[in-house]
Design a protein around this motif. Structure first.
Motif, mmCIF file in Angstrom:
data_model
loop_
_atom_site.group_PDB
_atom_site.id
_atom_site.type_symbol
_atom_site.label_atom_id
_atom_site.label_comp_id
_atom_site.label_asym_id
_atom_site.label_seq_id
_atom_site.Cartn_x
_atom_site.Cartn_y
_atom_site.Cartn_z
ATOM 1 N N LYS A 1 0.776 -1.160 0.051
ATOM 2 C CA LYS A 1 0.057 0.086 0.033
ATOM 3 C C LYS A 1 1.038 1.330 0.039
ATOM 4 C CE LYS A 1 -4.079 -1.852 2.289
ATOM 5 N NZ LYS A 1 -4.926 -1.927 1.018
ATOM 6 N N ILE A 2 0.470 2.308 -0.682
ATOM 7 C CA ILE A 2 1.101 3.563 -0.764
ATOM 8 C C ILE A 2 0.834 4.299 0.360
ATOM 9 C CG2 ILE A 2 1.730 5.579 -2.230
ATOM 10 C CD1 ILE A 2 2.269 2.767 -3.424
ATOM 11 N N ILE A 3 1.488 4.074 1.719
ATOM 12 C CA ILE A 3 1.345 4.703 2.833
ATOM 13 C C ILE A 3 2.635 5.179 3.421
ATOM 14 C CG2 ILE A 3 0.321 4.772 5.282
ATOM 15 C CD1 ILE A 3 -1.601 2.678 4.252
ATOM 16 N N PRO A 4 3.051 6.313 3.684
ATOM 17 C CA PRO A 4 4.206 6.930 4.186
ATOM 18 C C PRO A 4 4.453 5.923 5.542
ATOM 19 C CG PRO A 4 2.955 8.493 4.704
ATOM 20 C CD PRO A 4 2.095 7.755 3.756
ATOM 21 N N GLU A 5 5.628 5.783 5.860
ATOM 22 C CA GLU A 5 5.849 5.188 7.229
ATOM 23 C C GLU A 5 5.708 6.030 8.477
ATOM 24 O OE1 GLU A 5 10.025 3.941 7.068
ATOM 25 O OE2 GLU A 5 9.775 2.402 5.341
ATOM 26 N N VAL A 6 5.420 5.894 9.559
ATOM 27 C CA VAL A 6 5.172 6.382 10.478
ATOM 28 C C VAL A 6 6.466 6.803 11.209
ATOM 29 C CG1 VAL A 6 4.023 6.293 13.210
ATOM 30 C CG2 VAL A 6 3.067 5.097 11.045
ATOM 31 N N VAL A 7 6.578 8.210 11.369
ATOM 32 C CA VAL A 7 7.756 8.762 11.920
ATOM 33 C C VAL A 7 7.436 9.276 13.385
ATOM 34 C CG1 VAL A 7 8.486 9.449 9.701
ATOM 35 C CG2 VAL A 7 7.090 11.242 10.852
ATOM 36 N N ALA A 8 8.505 9.616 14.147
ATOM 37 C CA ALA A 8 8.381 10.050 15.413
ATOM 38 C C ALA A 8 8.146 11.388 15.531
ATOM 39 C CB ALA A 8 9.731 9.622 16.205
ATOM 40 N N LYS A 9 7.344 11.706 16.466
ATOM 41 C CA LYS A 9 6.816 13.258 16.563
ATOM 42 C C LYS A 9 7.972 13.963 16.730
ATOM 43 C CE LYS A 9 2.537 12.788 16.309
ATOM 44 N NZ LYS A 9 1.404 13.277 15.520
ATOM 45 N N SER A 10 8.142 15.292 16.264
ATOM 46 C CA SER A 10 9.247 16.336 16.251
ATOM 47 C C SER A 10 9.141 16.677 17.843
ATOM 48 C CB SER A 10 8.941 17.358 15.436
ATOM 49 O OG SER A 10 9.958 18.315 15.689
ATOM 50 N N ASN A 11 10.493 16.819 18.097
ATOM 51 C CA ASN A 11 10.618 17.322 19.575
ATOM 52 C C ASN A 11 10.383 18.922 19.731
ATOM 53 O OD1 ASN A 11 10.964 14.841 20.780
ATOM 54 N ND2 ASN A 11 13.231 14.982 20.315
ATOM 55 N N ILE A 12 10.460 19.648 18.393
ATOM 56 C CA ILE A 12 10.462 21.030 18.556
ATOM 57 C C ILE A 12 9.241 21.357 19.043
ATOM 58 C CG2 ILE A 12 10.265 23.172 16.963
ATOM 59 C CD1 ILE A 12 12.210 21.254 15.227
ATOM 60 N N ILE A 13 8.802 22.345 19.973
ATOM 61 C CA ILE A 13 7.776 22.906 20.700
ATOM 62 C C ILE A 13 7.433 24.232 19.959
ATOM 63 C CG2 ILE A 13 6.449 23.325 22.693
ATOM 64 C CD1 ILE A 13 8.244 21.566 24.271
ATOM 65 N N THR A 14 6.333 24.352 19.317
ATOM 66 C CA THR A 14 6.037 25.538 18.666
ATOM 67 C C THR A 14 4.956 26.466 19.727
ATOM 68 O OG1 THR A 14 5.881 24.667 16.597
ATOM 69 C CG2 THR A 14 4.788 26.853 16.751
ATOM 70 N N THR A 15 5.517 27.423 20.250
ATOM 71 C CA THR A 15 4.599 28.267 21.244
ATOM 72 C C THR A 15 3.844 29.320 20.602
ATOM 73 O OG1 THR A 15 6.562 29.767 21.337
ATOM 74 C CG2 THR A 15 6.531 27.723 23.070
ATOM 75 N N SER A 16 4.147 29.719 19.424
ATOM 76 C CA SER A 16 3.231 30.785 18.582
ATOM 77 C C SER A 16 2.506 30.260 17.678
ATOM 78 C CB SER A 16 4.070 31.764 17.879
ATOM 79 O OG SER A 16 5.082 31.329 17.030
ATOM 80 N N LYS A 17 1.465 30.779 17.174
ATOM 81 C CA LYS A 17 0.548 30.307 16.194
ATOM 82 C C LYS A 17 0.542 31.162 14.899
ATOM 83 C CE LYS A 17 -2.721 28.205 19.457
ATOM 84 N NZ LYS A 17 -4.072 28.166 19.934
#
Length: 344
Positions: free
Chosen positions: A261-277
């Motif tokens: 199946k054409i599904i991307p591999e699961v990657v680990a969540k980024s450790n970068i924390i975004t405080t602003s929107k």
């Protein structure tokens, strides 16, 4: 000599009435504008229009008191009517028409500073409301000036501050049952805390079924980032459940096993924390304008309450109240200075 005396006696009622009317107009000018120097241009507009109306009424009263014949008096009143008719006739021009439209927008108040609005292809937050045009800040941080005449002659969509519907549309193949897709899309909406999510089947195409997932966002200031989060959540839930999102017409020249199946591999969540929107940057002027307007309204309400307390306060309390009034007026002056600096 007798003739001069007769003329003076004839003019006495008109002069007396004129002095009284001028005195009343000066007093109303002080009541409406003079004792409120902290008011901005937008707050002064209805008071200035009221003073203009009183001035016209005073002029008509003085005209009726003129010691002239009825025919002459009618000519003066007719001249006044012609002047007013000429002003209204000129409202068809762009300049006056935009001014009239600005007054209409202030009376009806279809939107306020800080609201999200859409007018045809224009979308953004209201950052400034002028007498002749309205400024909105787009999602690309552009400042767009819309003439007030343009706004009243076209439908204006206003996003309610009580909540907005956030939606996302995608097409999937007929090989997946709609009940499975509906459950997954609702999970995606719940994952980003949308209220009361629901799924609609929009279209049954030749090659795919088009779905739309929607949910209520209470904090409308975060519309853009929430829509992006919804797209991410949809990708996560569908890929995690082994659902392909590629088009049914997808063609890949590589030789693949039929079970791949054409599904991307699961990657680990980024450790970068975004405080602003992104909204903090995209709509910075509109956000600041909304905060200033709210702060200005609060200060004006507090000043009104302090002025009422001042009339019944004792001598010691009056000193304290006057100090508070002076501080409030200084803060209003500071807000007005900031607005002027931002304009330039």
């Amino acid at each position: 000599m007798d003739r001069l005396l007769d003329n003076a006696i004839a003019l006495a009622p008109m002069i007396t009435i004129s002095v009284v009317i001028v005195g009343l107009l000066l007093m109303m000018n002080w009541i409406l504008l003079g004792r409120h120097p902290e008011l901005g241009n937008e707050k002064k507009l209805p008071r200035q229009l009221t003073l203009l109306g009183l001035t016209l009424v005073g002029f008509v009263i003085i005209t009726f008191m003129l010691p002239v014949s009825d025919a002459a008096r009618n000519q003066v009143i007719g001249l006044l009517g012609i002047l007013l008719s000429g002003i209204l006739a000129f409202s068809s021009t762009t300049f006056v028409a935009n001014f009239m439209a600005g007054i209409m927008l202030r009376i009806n108040r279809p939107f306020n500073t800080g609201d999200f609005i859409r007018v045809e292809e224009h979308f953004g937050r209201v950052s400034e409301r002028g007498l002749f045009d309205t400024e909105i800040q787009s999602e690309h941080r552009e400042l767009i000036m819309l003439p007030n005449l343009y706004l009243i002659s076209r439908p204006v969509v206003v996003i309610s501050k009580s909540g907005a519907i956030i939606s996302s549309t995608l097409s999937l193949g007929y090989d997946i049952h709609y009940s499975r897709i509906e459950a997954l899309l609702i999970d995606a909406a719940l994952a980003i805390e949308l209220k009361e999510p629901f799924v609609q089947v929009i279209e049954l195409g030749n090659d795919a079924v088009t779905y739309r997932v929607s949910g209520l966002l209470v904090d409308v200031k975060n519309m853009l980032s929430t829509r992006s989060m919804l797209h991410r959540a949809i990708l996560d839930v569908l890929h995690n459940d082994a659902v392909e999102i590629v088009s049914p017409r997808f063609v890949n020249q590589r030789r693949l096993d039929e079970h791949v199946k054409i599904i991307p591999e699961v990657v680990a969540k980024s450790n970068i924390i975004t405080t602003s929107k992104p909204e903090d940057m995209l709509f910075d002027k509109a956000e600041k304008a909304e905060q200033q307007e709210a702060s200005e309204d609060n200060l004006l309400n507090e000043l009104h309450a302090l002025n009422e307390q001042l009339s019944t306060a004792s001598a010691d309390e009056k000193t304290k109240i006057e100090t508070h009034i002076q501080q409030k007026r200084q803060r209003l002056d500071h807000i007005s200075e900031q607005k002027e600096k931002e304009k330039h």
